[in-house]
Design a protein around this motif. Structure first.
Motif, PDB file in Angstrom:
ATOM      1  N   ASP A 649       0.831  -1.205   0.000  1.00  0.00           N
ATOM      2  CA  ASP A 649       0.000   0.000   0.000  1.00  0.00           C
ATOM      3  C   ASP A 649       0.867   1.256   0.000  1.00  0.00           C
ATOM      4  N   THR A 650       1.920   1.253   0.798  1.00  0.00           N
ATOM      5  CA  THR A 650       2.776   2.433   0.882  1.00  0.00           C
ATOM      6  C   THR A 650       3.525   2.666  -0.426  1.00  0.00           C
ATOM      7  N   ALA A 651       3.973   1.579  -1.066  1.00  0.00           N
ATOM      8  CA  ALA A 651       4.671   1.725  -2.356  1.00  0.00           C
ATOM      9  C   ALA A 651       3.766   2.382  -3.391  1.00  0.00           C
ATOM     10  N   GLN A 652       2.497   1.957  -3.435  1.00  0.00           N
ATOM     11  CA  GLN A 652       1.547   2.558  -4.375  1.00  0.00           C
ATOM     12  C   GLN A 652       1.289   4.028  -4.025  1.00  0.00           C
ATOM     13  N   ARG A 653       1.132   4.304  -2.737  1.00  0.00           N
ATOM     14  CA  ARG A 653       0.886   5.687  -2.321  1.00  0.00           C
ATOM     15  C   ARG A 653       2.048   6.596  -2.711  1.00  0.00           C
ATOM     16  N   LEU A 654       3.272   6.100  -2.548  1.00  0.00           N
ATOM     17  CA  LEU A 654       4.440   6.931  -2.827  1.00  0.00           C
ATOM     18  C   LEU A 654       4.518   7.323  -4.302  1.00  0.00           C
ATOM     19  N   LYS A 655       4.050   6.447  -5.189  1.00  0.00           N
ATOM     20  CA  LYS A 655       4.049   6.811  -6.612  1.00  0.00           C
ATOM     21  C   LYS A 655       3.118   7.994  -6.855  1.00  0.00           C
ATOM     22  N   SER A 656       1.950   7.966  -6.234  1.00  0.00           N
ATOM     23  CA  SER A 656       1.023   9.096  -6.363  1.00  0.00           C
ATOM     24  C   SER A 656       1.582  10.338  -5.682  1.00  0.00           C
ATOM     25  N   VAL A 657       2.229  10.141  -4.533  1.00  0.00           N
ATOM     26  CA  VAL A 657       2.791  11.275  -3.794  1.00  0.00           C
ATOM     27  C   VAL A 657       3.892  11.947  -4.617  1.00  0.00           C
ATOM     28  N   LYS A 658       4.722  11.144  -5.264  1.00  0.00           N
ATOM     29  CA  LYS A 658       5.797  11.725  -6.075  1.00  0.00           C
ATOM     30  C   LYS A 658       5.215  12.528  -7.235  1.00  0.00           C
ATOM     31  N   GLY A 659       4.183  11.980  -7.893  1.00  0.00           N
ATOM     32  CA  GLY A 659       3.543  12.731  -8.974  1.00  0.00           C
ATOM     33  C   GLY A 659       2.945  14.031  -8.481  1.00  0.00           C
ATOM     34  N   ALA A 660       2.338  13.995  -7.281  1.00  0.00           N
ATOM     35  CA  ALA A 660       1.754  15.217  -6.718  1.00  0.00           C
ATOM     36  C   ALA A 660       2.843  16.235  -6.397  1.00  0.00           C
ATOM     37  N   ALA A 661       3.967  15.781  -5.851  1.00  0.00           N
ATOM     38  CA  ALA A 661       5.060  16.701  -5.528  1.00  0.00           C
ATOM     39  C   ALA A 661       5.610  17.362  -6.786  1.00  0.00           C
ATOM     40  N   LEU A 662       5.765  16.570  -7.857  1.00  0.00           N
ATOM     41  CA  LEU A 662       6.270  17.126  -9.115  1.00  0.00           C
ATOM     42  C   LEU A 662       5.298  18.128  -9.719  1.00  0.00           C
ATOM     43  N   ASN A 663       4.002  17.994  -9.381  1.00  0.00           N
ATOM     44  CA  ASN A 663       2.982  18.934  -9.870  1.00  0.00           C
ATOM     45  C   ASN A 663       2.646  20.012  -8.842  1.00  0.00           C
ATOM     46  N   TRP A 664       3.477  20.117  -7.772  1.00  0.00           N
ATOM     47  CA  TRP A 664       3.329  21.152  -6.744  1.00  0.00           C
ATOM     48  C   TRP A 664       1.996  21.039  -5.985  1.00  0.00           C
ATOM     49  N   ASP A 665       1.442  19.822  -5.877  1.00  0.00           N
ATOM     50  CA  ASP A 665       0.208  19.609  -5.112  1.00  0.00           C
ATOM     51  C   ASP A 665       0.600  19.166  -3.700  1.00  0.00           C
ATOM     52  N   PHE A 666       1.073  20.112  -2.884  1.00  0.00           N
ATOM     53  CA  PHE A 666       1.632  19.768  -1.583  1.00  0.00           C
ATOM     54  C   PHE A 666       0.557  19.473  -0.539  1.00  0.00           C
ATOM     55  N   GLU A 667      -0.669  19.895  -0.784  1.00  0.00           N
ATOM     56  CA  GLU A 667      -1.754  19.537   0.124  1.00  0.00           C
ATOM     57  C   GLU A 667      -1.969  18.024   0.112  1.00  0.00           C
ATOM     58  N   PHE A 668      -1.954  17.436  -1.090  1.00  0.00           N
ATOM     59  CA  PHE A 668      -2.088  15.982  -1.211  1.00  0.00           C
ATOM     60  C   PHE A 668      -0.877  15.288  -0.587  1.00  0.00           C
ATOM     61  N   VAL A 669       0.326  15.850  -0.790  1.00  0.00           N
ATOM     62  CA  VAL A 669       1.541  15.247  -0.228  1.00  0.00           C
ATOM     63  C   VAL A 669       1.445  15.195   1.293  1.00  0.00           C
ATOM     64  N   GLN A 670       1.012  16.294   1.928  1.00  0.00           N
ATOM     65  CA  GLN A 670       0.870  16.309   3.390  1.00  0.00           C
ATOM     66  C   GLN A 670      -0.098  15.228   3.861  1.00  0.00           C
ATOM     67  N   GLN A 671      -1.250  15.142   3.211  1.00  0.00           N
ATOM     68  CA  GLN A 671      -2.283  14.180   3.612  1.00  0.00           C
ATOM     69  C   GLN A 671      -1.765  12.747   3.537  1.00  0.00           C
ATOM     70  N   GLU A 672      -1.132  12.401   2.417  1.00  0.00           N
ATOM     71  CA  GLU A 672      -0.640  11.030   2.247  1.00  0.00           C
ATOM     72  C   GLU A 672       0.538  10.740   3.169  1.00  0.00           C
ATOM     73  N   ALA A 673       1.403  11.732   3.395  1.00  0.00           N
ATOM     74  CA  ALA A 673       2.566  11.517   4.266  1.00  0.00           C
ATOM     75  C   ALA A 673       2.116  11.191   5.691  1.00  0.00           C
ATOM     76  N   ARG A 674       1.076  11.852   6.168  1.00  0.00           N
ATOM     77  CA  ARG A 674       0.570  11.562   7.512  1.00  0.00           C
ATOM     78  C   ARG A 674      -0.043  10.163   7.583  1.00  0.00           C
ATOM     79  N   THR A 675      -0.708   9.754   6.490  1.00  0.00           N
ATOM     80  CA  THR A 675      -1.259   8.398   6.447  1.00  0.00           C
ATOM     81  C   THR A 675      -0.149   7.357   6.502  1.00  0.00           C
ATOM     82  N   ILE A 676       0.927   7.598   5.732  1.00  0.00           N
ATOM     83  CA  ILE A 676       2.063   6.667   5.725  1.00  0.00           C
ATOM     84  C   ILE A 676       2.722   6.622   7.101  1.00  0.00           C
ATOM     85  N   GLU A 677       2.834   7.773   7.757  1.00  0.00           N
ATOM     86  CA  GLU A 677       3.425   7.814   9.096  1.00  0.00           C
ATOM     87  C   GLU A 677       2.637   6.940  10.074  1.00  0.00           C
TER      88      GLU A 677
END
Length: 725
Positions: A649-677
């Motif tokens: 699950d975390t591996a799949q999430r990280l792929k989406s998180v990386k795409g969001a970071a490259l597109n400057w969607d940091f709100e999504f990055v924060q949300q997913e990072a807390r879930t992974i934590e």
């Protein structure tokens, strides 16, 4: 190549205009920007050299008078004039009197419509010889005035070949008729049978000999055609290499420029330069792919991959564009699609990127959907059908049948309004066919389109996928913070000063410094005198190239000091054969130009990253399997299932998180990072939890490069846990 020449001239005009604008904007304050733009000015020189060296005759006419203003060497050779004799002549003087009316009509059509293509005509050489030609002309604004740029191709050889084939066909028809006559005569003449049979047998033998000669001639013609195709492919490969070399400087310097402190207008201008260069690189890649396919030299890889990850990766790539156009976005992968397949994931991604990119480009409102389902499944292979549907402009029915032809687009306005070479769908269909499938479309003008393609893939085991992912995970784990620049002694071998500056800038961004060698001989001397941890080696250099330097180093010509040093090749040649040549010479890895910081970091990771270290029987640093088992009341199987779910699950999430970071969607990055934590704390993966908190901080600060770096570290940590258990 006739159709690409005017596009090259247009691109030249745009690039020169961009350079001038950048110079006017930042002339007083940014010397580095000026240096970058001067590199772009070199493109004009390149295109001028292409104009002079083109094998097609090129004439530049005054748009109103039709007077010749410029001509290249090929035009002078074709027409039999000296270089200074053609300018000032009325173009009508170059046509036979009988063709003046048609030539005038072609000029008028060019002025009216902007271009004419493949017009059959004739020209008169200076010695009076009449030569058949085809003419393509475009209306262009050069230095503020309207001009007509004409491309004239000598068709004498083609006409002669067609005439020869016509004569061969006539002769073959006559021979066949003669043979039939002989057979009829045999049936009618029964008297003196043995004598007549012998006569006819001899006659048939002679006829067969003539037929064999005719077939031999036809085979020779086929061989000549194949030779011409190979020559064209070699030319395209050479010219794309020559274009990639300056593009490496343009793209690299643009990337470095965009990392500087720039004003809004300056950043917009630099972005235009970077995007234009990347668009040109895309055109070059499409032409190279088309050439490989046409010559039958396109090889497909066979590696395990996750179909869902490929589809989701494409979705992440276009996430920003979808959001920017306010489109609905759906991805549907049927549950029956296997988790692991084996094939060329890169080429599959290429097809999907082309189709999804077209769907988004031609859709102003509504939605874009990607669907994947199984068509058939066996023990060794699985067939899949991919569909990309949109609610865009649709395609007229009379255009659909030829849409997959090379250099074809829906209508004359498509290239003008949306851009593109007209090769994407052709290449995609041929890639699908190479993967054992096909491609088609269903479309209604004004309502949208649905492009589909099928492909066949092998069945791969989960163990094989995990082995492959282990290598990829270690590559992703490297970041500048993982190995400080002072820890590495790097030698950069590159003869081009601009490319040196680009590579040094990329390394500096990653936290490294490097020493430079301009030529192969100097590199061998330095390698004999100093210790190095890593060498970046340009392949194409005057004198001693990178392959020879590597071979001599591995053979001990520079002593044993750096005989086993890691070497990463850098070259504008981009085929699998080129990569294999580098590896065969003794290099450790390969980076294709135009280079980027990410490619350099990934290559360094592959050759330098150590294997994950184990820590006793309890697991690795930052993870305690025994604590997880204890938490599950000693149920090892349940603990393993929970851990496996967390890792996947975390591996799949990280792929989406990386795409969001490259597109400057940091709100999504924060949300997913807390879930992974939270998940990491549940399975006692403390380092993953700590890194997740770092990722949250990077997202809050909107530090894109730092965020991507932390994502790579999390991926590496997950892979270490997977290998440990």
């Amino acid at each position: 190549m006739r159709e690409s020449a005017p596009n090259l001239l247009d691109s030249c005009e745009k690039i020169v205009a961009a350079v001038r604008h950048v110079r006017e904007t930042v002339n007083e304050s940014y010397d580095d920007i000026i240096a970058s733009m001067e590199a772009i000015q070199g493109q004009h020189v390149l295109y001028e050299e292409i104009f002079k060296g083109s094998k097609d005759a090129i004439l530049v006419l005054h748009a109103d008078s039709g007077v010749v203003l410029r001509s290249n060497a090929a035009a002078c050779e074709l027409l039999g004039y000296e270089r200074l004799d053609l300018p000032g002549r009325d173009v009508m003087e170059l046509h036979p009197p009988k063709d003046h009316e048609a030539a005038a009509a072609a000029l008028a059509a060019t002025r009216r419509d902007g271009s004419v293509r493949n017009v059959a005509s004739r020209i008169v050489r200076r010695d009076g010889t009449v030569v058949p030609v085809t003419i393509t002309a475009h209306l262009a604004n050069l230095d503020g005035e309207a001009h007509i740029v004409g491309f004239v191709r000598d068709e004498s050889q083609r006409v002669m070949t067609e005439e020869e084939l016509r004569r061969l066909n006539e002769k073959l028809g006559a021979e066949i008729a003669e043979k039939k006559s002989a057979e009829q005569e045999l049936r009618e003449l029964n008297e003196n049978l043995e004598r007549r049979v012998a006569q006819r047998t001899e006659q048939i033998r002679r006829t067969n000999e003539e037929l064999e000669k005719t077939i031999d001639r036809a085979n020779r013609l086929v061989l000549e055609a194949r030779t011409a195709t190979r020559a064209k492919s070699a030319f395209i490969a050479h010219i794309t290499h020559e274009l990639r070399t300056p593009l490496n400087a343009v793209i690299g310097m643009s990337e470095l420029l965009l990392d500087m402190e720039l004003g809004t207008e300056q950043r917009d201008t630099a972005n235009i330069v970077a995007q234009s260069a990347k668009s040109l690189l895309g055109v070059i890649n499409e032409v190279l792919d088309f050439s490989k396919i046409e010559a039958g030299k396109l090889d497909l890889e066979s590696m395990p991959f996750d179909v869902r990850a490929v589809v989701q990766g494409v979705a992440d790539t276009f996430g920003f564009q979808v959001k920017e156009k306010d489109l609905a976005w759906r991805v549907e992968v049927d549950e029956q699609v296997p988790a692991v397949l084996e094939g060329d994931a890169g080429r599959l991604r290429q097809i999907l990127v082309n189709l999804v990119g077209n769907a988004i480009k031609f859709t102003a409102r509504g939605e874009v959907a990607v669907r994947v389902r199984v068509t058939d499944a066996g023990p060794a292979e699985t067939g899949l059908r991919f569909e990309v549907a949109d609610t865009g402009v649709g395609i007229p029915a009379d255009t659909q049948s030829r849409l997959f032809d090379a250099f074809t687009q829906a209508d004359a306005t498509t290239a003008r309004n949306y851009g593109g070479t007209g090769l994407g769908l052709t290449i995609s269909r041929q890639l699908a066919e190479a993967m054992g499938g096909g491609m088609g479309l269903e479309s209604t003008e004004g309502l949208g389109s649905m492009f589909w393609f099928t492909a066949r893939f092998g069945r791969a085991s989960v163990e094989r996928l995990q082995t492959w992912q282990a290598t990829e995970g270690r590559a992703a784990a490297v970041s500048p913070r993982a190995r400080p620049g002072g820890d590495l002694r790097i030698l950069l071998v590159e003869d081009n000063k601009v490319n040196q500056k680009v590579a040094l800038g990329m390394l500096r961004k990653l936290g490294y410094a490097a020493e430079c060698a301009d030529l192969g001989g100097e590199a061998l001397r330095l390698l004999a005198e100093k210790d190095y941890d890593l060498v970046f080696m340009d392949v194409q250099m005057p004198g001693m190239g990178g392959l020879e330097v590597t071979q001599r180093l591995r053979a001990g010509d520079a002593g044993d000091r750096n005989r086993g040093v890691a070497i990463i090749a850098m070259t504008a040649h981009a085929t699998r054969q080129d990569r294999q040549a580098c590896l065969d010479a003794g290099m450790n890895d390969y980076v294709a130009k135009p280079i980027s910081g990410q490619r350099i970091a990934e290559a360094m990771a592959r050759v330098l990253m150590p294997k994950p270290a184990m820590k006793g029987g309890d697991g690795i640093d930052g993870f305690r399997m025994d604590k997880l088992v204890e938490r599950m009341d000693g149920d090892v199987g349940l603990a393993a299932d929970i851990l496996d779910t967390f890792l996947s699950d975390t591996a799949q999430r990280l792929k989406s998180v990386k795409g969001a970071a490259l597109n400057w969607d940091f709100e999504f990055v924060q949300q997913e990072a807390r879930t992974i934590e939270g998940g990491a704390l549940n399975v006692h993966a403390e380092i993953v939890a700590n890194l997740s908190r770092e990722l949250v901080q990077a997202a809050v600060a909107k530090q894109q490069e730092y965020a991507v770096s932390v994502i790579g570290e999390i991926q590496g940590e997950l892979e270490q846990i997977r290998q440990a258990v």
